[in-house]
Scaffold this active site. Sequence first.
Site, PDB file in Angstrom:
ATOM      1  N   HIS A 153       0.863  -1.192   0.000  1.00  0.00           N
ATOM      2  CA  HIS A 153       0.000   0.000   0.000  1.00  0.00           C
ATOM      3  C   HIS A 153       0.888   1.227   0.000  1.00  0.00           C
ATOM      4  O   HIS A 153       0.841   2.053   0.904  1.00  0.00           O
ATOM      5  CB  HIS A 153      -0.954  -0.018   1.191  1.00  0.00           C
ATOM      6  CG  HIS A 153      -2.019  -1.075   1.059  1.00  0.00           C
ATOM      7  ND1 HIS A 153      -3.190  -0.862   0.368  1.00  0.00           N
ATOM      8  CD2 HIS A 153      -2.065  -2.351   1.497  1.00  0.00           C
ATOM      9  CE1 HIS A 153      -3.919  -1.970   0.397  1.00  0.00           C
ATOM     10  NE2 HIS A 153      -3.260  -2.892   1.079  1.00  0.00           N
ATOM     11  N   ASP A 212      -5.862 -12.901  -0.496  1.00  0.00           N
ATOM     12  CA  ASP A 212      -6.421 -11.615  -0.042  1.00  0.00           C
ATOM     13  C   ASP A 212      -7.944 -11.756   0.096  1.00  0.00           C
ATOM     14  O   ASP A 212      -8.685 -10.789  -0.077  1.00  0.00           O
ATOM     15  CB  ASP A 212      -6.061 -10.470  -1.006  1.00  0.00           C
ATOM     16  CG  ASP A 212      -6.145  -9.094  -0.346  1.00  0.00           C
ATOM     17  OD1 ASP A 212      -6.317  -9.031   0.887  1.00  0.00           O
ATOM     18  OD2 ASP A 212      -6.070  -8.089  -1.073  1.00  0.00           O
ATOM     19  N   GLY A 225     -10.445  -6.785  -2.321  1.00  0.00           N
ATOM     20  CA  GLY A 225      -9.901  -8.065  -1.868  1.00  0.00           C
ATOM     21  C   GLY A 225     -10.263  -9.154  -2.857  1.00  0.00           C
ATOM     22  O   GLY A 225     -10.802  -8.886  -3.937  1.00  0.00           O
TER      23      GLY A 225
HETATM   24 ZN   LIG Z   1      -5.416  -7.521   2.218  1.00  0.00          ZN
END
Ligand SMILES: [Zn+2]
Length: 397
Positions: free
Chosen positions: A204, A283, A319
Amino acid sequence: MIAIKGGLLLTPSDQFDPGLLVTRGGNIEYAGPFCTDRIPRGVRVVEAAGRMIVPGFIDLHVHGAGGTLFSAARDRGDVREAELAALSTGTTAFLATVGSIGLSSKSDYIRALELLSGEVGSGDGSRARLLGIHLEGPNLSGTRPGVSKAWPKEGFGDPLCDMRDLLRAARGTVRMAVVAPELSEAERLIRFLSGAGVIVSVGHTDASYETGLEALAWGATHATHTFNAMRPFHHRDPGIVAATLLSPNVTNEIIGDGVHLHPAAARLVPQIKPPGKVVLVSDGVGLETAETGSRVMLGGVELRVLRDRVTLLDGTLAGGRLPLNMIVRNMVELSGLSLKSAIELATVNPARELGLENTGMLAPGNRADVTVLEPDFTVFLTCCGGVVHFSDARREG
Ligand SMILES: [Zn+2]
């Protein structure tokens, strides 16, 4: 005790068809070519002809399973339901990943970590093993937040003090934490976390190549869903993507579902990295069994469930939808990886990354964590620490 016979069996060094796997207690007693003499008398025999016998999957980055988001679990019962649901996708161990969906203040995080940490290491084979906690935040880039947007501010102050509080709430169970290296506190955080034995992952992030290299020098050794929620690779601005791909000590996560990455981008990563330094992650946000086309409220956020993805209503990926068994399939069928390579990215590689002994490979003496897949990669059975779970009771044999 159980004997699984007749399928394609993958061992660390070889593959056998027909193969045979025999467990004793929670461990593997035999894994090799099929041979009647190797089946102990009176043992339960499961027929796996035409199927694939592989190690149980280990998902280092998953937010939920079976409709439960770990961060939004109300009690241990919720967590255990998710652990049970994970088995039906072939996942026998995982890190419960805590992002920001469903949590609105620091005290929410503390509560979630206290609850999850109580479940770490409690598995007895009846459910997938919760190996520890993966903190996907709070120190993320505001420009590459992904679905998380920014982490909530309420209750958060000095990043280092906050991190100490989160680690304390998790009572030593945080195994991995994500930090965006361009943040002003990043060096202190990365040094502190790696000194505390936590695997530091860069992610991120909008970091440049140079800042990425600095983060690795400070102690980061892992990259969160490579390419996703990162400054994109550009030939004159290769960014942190290149810093992590070119560093042999870094393990790169990829969401190889065919959606988060073009199959060629997913193929590129294991081709660049040394063997053992790529892991497949889902994820997943726990919607693998949700009905396609449905809309679901998850932690206060409305999501749309499509065949191969979960999105916000504006189309932003939220996700993953596909669990590791389907991601392995897509790595083979779309990205062109060999079955052996794709399986290793979801089994022995994540086991090594966590320093797990005797897990992730079908070899005598190792934990009997085994997944038997149908030719279409759906799960026929999962064996967790020697305990067998059929995904469909009617097929029990
Ligand atoms: Zn994640």
